[in-house]
Design an enzyme around this catalytic site. Structure first.
Site, short mmCIF file in Angstrom:
data_model
loop_
_atom_site.label_atom_id
_atom_site.label_comp_id
_atom_site.label_asym_id
_atom_site.label_seq_id
_atom_site.Cartn_x
_atom_site.Cartn_y
_atom_site.Cartn_z
N ASP A 1 -52.98 42.65 64.50
CA ASP A 1 -52.14 41.45 64.42
C ASP A 1 -50.65 41.79 64.55
OD1 ASP A 1 -51.60 38.79 64.17
OD2 ASP A 1 -51.99 38.69 62.02
N ASN B 1 -59.39 32.29 69.41
CA ASN B 1 -58.24 32.59 70.28
C ASN B 1 -58.21 31.77 71.56
OD1 ASN B 1 -58.04 36.12 69.37
ND2 ASN B 1 -56.85 34.39 68.58
C1 FPP Z 1 -53.09 39.10 67.32
O1 FPP Z 1 -51.68 39.16 67.40
C2 FPP Z 1 -53.65 39.81 68.43
C3 FPP Z 1 -54.53 39.31 69.32
C4 FPP Z 1 -55.00 37.92 69.28
C5 FPP Z 1 -55.01 40.12 70.43
C6 FPP Z 1 -55.24 41.56 70.13
C7 FPP Z 1 -55.49 42.24 71.40
C8 FPP Z 1 -54.95 43.41 71.77
C9 FPP Z 1 -54.12 44.29 70.93
C10 FPP Z 1 -55.24 43.91 73.11
C11 FPP Z 1 -56.54 44.60 73.06
C12 FPP Z 1 -56.72 45.22 74.32
C13 FPP Z 1 -57.70 46.03 74.59
C14 FPP Z 1 -57.69 46.68 75.87
C15 FPP Z 1 -58.82 46.28 73.66
P1 FPP Z 1 -50.86 37.80 67.62
O2 FPP Z 1 -50.76 37.56 69.06
O3 FPP Z 1 -51.54 36.71 66.86
O4 FPP Z 1 -49.49 38.17 67.01
P2 FPP Z 1 -48.52 37.16 66.22
O5 FPP Z 1 -49.25 36.74 64.99
O6 FPP Z 1 -47.34 38.02 65.93
O7 FPP Z 1 -48.20 36.04 67.15
#
Ligand code: FPP
Length: 237
Positions: free
Chosen positions: A18, A66
């Site tokens: 996250d 998501n």
């Molecule tokens: C949450 O952070 C993260 C996600 C919804 C996606 C996680 C995916 C990756 C790290 C990429 C994975 C890739 C591979 C190749 C396995 P957020 O976007 O909710 O962050 P925020 O809360 O700061 O907005």
């Protein structure tokens, strides 16, 4: 930092990756740049965890919730996943076995094909197993398992009286491996967000304020050391 006891490692670590969006926002970058940086962090942490002797890592890459994000971000995440799945050694190095958990029916044919390819390509690797949770939700996993169980009940193969915790565990996506011992969630959020609900009944949790793209191997080591100082009682005394 004191030493990690190699004889008391968590067998299975879960990571909620996250804080990618906030990491990008701080740098005036698009959110997709945060996810790209997060994927790089996953690679670094997987290699480190494997070298440490952790057997199983589950990373939450895309949840069943998501899809509610703007189409542009969903597409960017799917493109990123596709790129990493295609570039087979890129995600986790040559030793790691990669498996995908989640509801694959909503993923594109292209992604499904690359998942089959990478699972086949890595299946005999000697190292740790990295489970990528894609279109994964803990409740969705339980629904999927209960459906399978109910099918076997309706065929007369199982009687309702014989259903136990172990038999339910045998239907979940991670049935072959131990329940998750430690769940790491960076970025300051203190919740489980539908991750490994069944498997986390007795997990330890480790939270930190660091955004996932900034998460370093030292942070992972810190989480493991803290875990080793917990007194896990599993309901006993
Ligand atoms: C949450 O952070 C993260 C996600 C919804 C996606 C996680 C995916 C990756 C790290 C990429 C994975 C890739 C591979 C190749 C396995 P957020 O976007 O909710 O962050 P925020 O809360 O700061 O907005």
């Amino acid at each position: 930092m004191s030493h990690i006891d190699k004889d008391n490692l968590p067998r299975h670590v879960g990571i909620i990756m996250d804080g990618n969006g906030r990491w990008a926002k701080k740098r005036n970058l698009p959110r997709s740049a945060g996810h790209r940086a997060g994927a790089q962090t996953l690679k670094t942490i997987t290699e480190f965890a494997g070298n440490l002797g952790i057997r199983y890592l589950t990373a939450y890459a895309f949840s069943t919730e998501n899809w509610k994000r703007p189409k542009e971000e969903v597409n960017a995440l799917m493109d990123l996943l596709l790129k990493y799945l295609r570039d087979k050694d890129q995600l986790a190095g040559k030793d790691v076995v990669i498996k995908v958990i989640g509801d694959r029916s909503k993923l594109s044919d292209e992604i499904n094909k690359e998942i089959d390819n990478i699972e086949e390509y890595t299946k005999d690797n000697p190292g740790m197993v990295l489970f990528l949770a894609i279109n994964y939700g803990g409740r969705q996993e339980i629904v999927h398992s209960v459906r399978k169980l109910a099918e076997n009940v309706s065929k007369g193969e199982i009687s309702p009286d014989s259903i136990t915790e172990d038999s339910i565990s045998s239907y979940i996506y991670t049935s072959e491996i131990p329940d998750v011992d430690l769940i790491i969630r960076p970025s300051g959020e203190l919740r489980l967000s539908n991750f490994l609900l069944w498997q986390s009944a007795y997990s330890e949790f480790w939270f930190s304020d660091i955004n996932w793209p900034d998460f370093k191997t030292d942070d992972f080591a810190h989480a493991i050391l803290d875990y080793q100082n917990r007194n896990r009682r599993f309901g006993g005394i």
